[in-house]
Design a protein around this motif. Sequence first.
Motif, PDB file in Angstrom:
ATOM      1  N   ALA A  52     101.306  70.719  30.543  1.00 20.05           N
ATOM      2  CA  ALA A  52     100.341  71.192  31.429  1.00 20.05           C
ATOM      3  C   ALA A  52      99.356  70.472  31.830  1.00 20.05           C
ATOM      4  CB  ALA A  52      99.819  72.324  30.294  1.00 20.05           C
ATOM      5  N   VAL A  53      98.980  69.302  31.289  1.00 16.25           N
ATOM      6  CA  VAL A  53      97.867  68.355  31.809  1.00 16.25           C
ATOM      7  C   VAL A  53      98.786  67.625  32.959  1.00 16.25           C
ATOM      8  CG1 VAL A  53      96.611  66.174  31.090  1.00 16.25           C
ATOM      9  CG2 VAL A  53      96.564  68.065  29.431  1.00 16.25           C
ATOM     10  N   GLU A  54      99.878  67.153  32.457  1.00 12.09           N
ATOM     11  CA  GLU A  54     100.514  66.594  33.699  1.00 12.09           C
ATOM     12  C   GLU A  54     100.748  67.346  34.910  1.00 12.09           C
ATOM     13  OE1 GLU A  54     102.476  63.240  35.517  1.00 12.09           O
ATOM     14  OE2 GLU A  54     101.166  63.338  33.818  1.00 12.09           O
ATOM     15  N   THR A  55     101.218  68.690  34.700  1.00 17.43           N
ATOM     16  CA  THR A  55     101.312  69.670  35.656  1.00 17.43           C
ATOM     17  C   THR A  55      99.825  69.603  36.554  1.00 17.43           C
ATOM     18  OG1 THR A  55     102.888  70.853  34.526  1.00 17.43           O
ATOM     19  CG2 THR A  55     101.662  71.946  36.385  1.00 17.43           C
ATOM     20  N   PHE A  56      98.821  69.590  35.825  1.00 17.77           N
ATOM     21  CA  PHE A  56      97.614  69.546  36.626  1.00 17.77           C
ATOM     22  C   PHE A  56      97.398  68.601  37.449  1.00 17.77           C
ATOM     23  CE2 PHE A  56      93.089  68.310  36.768  1.00 17.77           C
ATOM     24  CZ  PHE A  56      92.329  69.558  37.057  1.00 17.77           C
ATOM     25  N   ARG A  57      97.724  67.336  36.804  1.00 19.83           N
ATOM     26  CA  ARG A  57      97.415  66.046  37.497  1.00 19.83           C
ATOM     27  C   ARG A  57      98.100  65.936  38.667  1.00 19.83           C
ATOM     28  NH1 ARG A  57      99.544  61.530  38.801  1.00 19.83           N
ATOM     29  NH2 ARG A  57     101.741  62.152  37.557  1.00 19.83           N
ATOM     30  N   ILE A  58      99.421  66.451  38.832  1.00 25.51           N
ATOM     31  CA  ILE A  58     100.353  66.449  39.964  1.00 25.51           C
ATOM     32  C   ILE A  58      99.835  67.372  40.759  1.00 25.51           C
ATOM     33  CG2 ILE A  58     102.715  66.853  40.649  1.00 25.51           C
ATOM     34  CD1 ILE A  58     103.708  65.909  37.960  1.00 25.51           C
ATOM     35  N   LYS A  59      99.286  68.531  40.597  1.00 25.82           N
ATOM     36  CA  LYS A  59      99.059  69.457  41.588  1.00 25.82           C
ATOM     37  C   LYS A  59      97.827  69.102  42.123  1.00 25.82           C
ATOM     38  CE  LYS A  59      97.831  74.605  41.786  1.00 25.82           C
ATOM     39  NZ  LYS A  59      97.787  75.706  41.169  1.00 25.82           N
ATOM     40  N   TYR A  60      96.591  68.731  41.570  1.00 22.86           N
ATOM     41  CA  TYR A  60      95.438  68.465  42.203  1.00 22.86           C
ATOM     42  C   TYR A  60      95.187  67.058  42.580  1.00 22.86           C
ATOM     43  CZ  TYR A  60      94.434  73.346  40.678  1.00 22.86           C
ATOM     44  OH  TYR A  60      94.628  74.503  40.411  1.00 22.86           O
ATOM     45  N   LEU A  61      95.822  65.943  41.775  1.00 25.64           N
ATOM     46  CA  LEU A  61      95.321  64.522  41.976  1.00 25.64           C
ATOM     47  C   LEU A  61      96.405  63.765  42.323  1.00 25.64           C
ATOM     48  CD1 LEU A  61      92.958  64.098  38.726  1.00 25.64           C
ATOM     49  CD2 LEU A  61      92.282  64.331  41.378  1.00 25.64           C
ATOM     50  N   GLY A  62      97.567  64.214  42.436  1.00 22.83           N
ATOM     51  CA  GLY A  62      98.874  63.550  42.778  1.00 22.83           C
ATOM     52  C   GLY A  62      98.668  63.201  44.270  1.00 22.83           C
ATOM     53  N   THR A  63      99.899  62.386  44.521  1.00 23.79           N
ATOM     54  CA  THR A  63      99.831  61.664  45.866  1.00 23.79           C
ATOM     55  C   THR A  63      99.940  62.970  47.039  1.00 23.79           C
ATOM     56  OG1 THR A  63     101.353  59.846  45.269  1.00 23.79           O
ATOM     57  CG2 THR A  63     101.301  60.342  47.516  1.00 23.79           C
ATOM     58  N   ALA A  77      88.835  76.710  35.704  1.00 25.47           N
ATOM     59  CA  ALA A  77      89.477  78.106  35.132  1.00 25.47           C
ATOM     60  C   ALA A  77      90.884  77.348  34.346  1.00 25.47           C
ATOM     61  CB  ALA A  77      89.776  79.282  35.852  1.00 25.47           C
ATOM     62  N   TYR A  78      91.407  76.434  34.788  1.00 26.56           N
ATOM     63  CA  TYR A  78      92.743  75.830  34.442  1.00 26.56           C
ATOM     64  C   TYR A  78      92.565  75.464  32.795  1.00 26.56           C
ATOM     65  CZ  TYR A  78      97.002  73.222  34.550  1.00 26.56           C
ATOM     66  OH  TYR A  78      98.412  73.346  34.555  1.00 26.56           O
ATOM     67  N   GLU A  79      93.410  75.869  32.245  1.00 27.92           N
ATOM     68  CA  GLU A  79      93.548  75.462  30.741  1.00 27.92           C
ATOM     69  C   GLU A  79      94.873  74.911  30.544  1.00 27.92           C
ATOM     70  OE1 GLU A  79      92.623  78.832  28.232  1.00 27.92           O
ATOM     71  OE2 GLU A  79      90.745  79.053  28.913  1.00 27.92           O
TER      72      GLU A  79
END
Length: 343
Positions: free
Chosen positions: A25-36, A17-19
């Motif tokens: 906002a894309v970078e925020t997604f990366r950090i929140k879900y795929l970050g260290t 559901a993330y937009e």
Amino acid sequence: MEALLQQIENYKKEINAYEAANAEAVETFRIKYLGTKGLVKTVMGEMKNVPNEQKKQFGLVLNEFKLFTEEKFASLQAQTINDKQETINNFDWSLPGDSFAVGTRHPLMIVRNEIVSIFKRLGFAVAEGPEIEDDWHNFGAMNLPEDHPARDMQDTFYINQNPAWLLRTHTSSVQARVMEKQKPPIRVICPGRVYRNETISARAHCFFHQVEGLYIDENVSFADLKQTLYFFVQEMFGKEVKVRFRPSYFPFTEPSAEMDISCLICGGDGCNVCKHTGWVEILGSGMVHPKVLENFNIDSNKYTGFAFGMGIERVCQLKYRINDLRLYSQNDVRFLKQFTSAL
């Protein structure tokens, strides 16, 4: 195990559901879900709590969850790039560009360059020298005796004694170095910064800028000096400016004269700038003293010469109507912006 699988399904719904409206906002997604320290790393850390007989099955679930998240991230990136490309394609490139501030030279440099340009047209070369000088080049070579006021500790910034090293009090030291290395004919101007121990005020500063000139050759006369300076004044201030010479004294010239011009502020009628005389002093000049020539093994019976010196601040003050010398060194942008058009 079942609770963890349900939690993963909930995470998938959240991720799906993330937009993202922009790259931030894309970078925020990366950090929140795929970050260290992101959600995927946290979930995969639960592998240690899974029973050994279920690790293979749970590993497949975790890998599928990781791939799902990465694909969502790639999709968000592609969407952002496409949106950016569409914006570029729809942009009206005929629109005027963004304005930007235009820099400028300092008013003292503008005037310095103009003075140099005028004298270059008369055949004068530019000579420069060190701002930290020895006693000989600054004083002794210029026929300044040891008890001359300019040598007093109240006027000169001494760096060292025995031997004496100081901040030069005039650019005559450059003339000395030129005469030391070059034989006549000599025709140079010497611009540069000089230092004197003076109280800082609207009319004086502990440092200022000078342009000095020197011309040595056979049969050089005071008439040559006057015509040179006449030309300079008319080129700098205009043809209508009047000039007068007053007898004066300098240890390094004989005879010597101060040169005044008619006040540009009041047109010669009298004002505070010219102290109600109608005249403003702009430089000192004279014929080079024979002893100065002899100090550099120049035959004073064969060669004569003239010298002059002016403060760039004074010329700049008259040209641009500046009433406070401190403005030159305060770096006030409001003051400096006034000279943007004088490049």
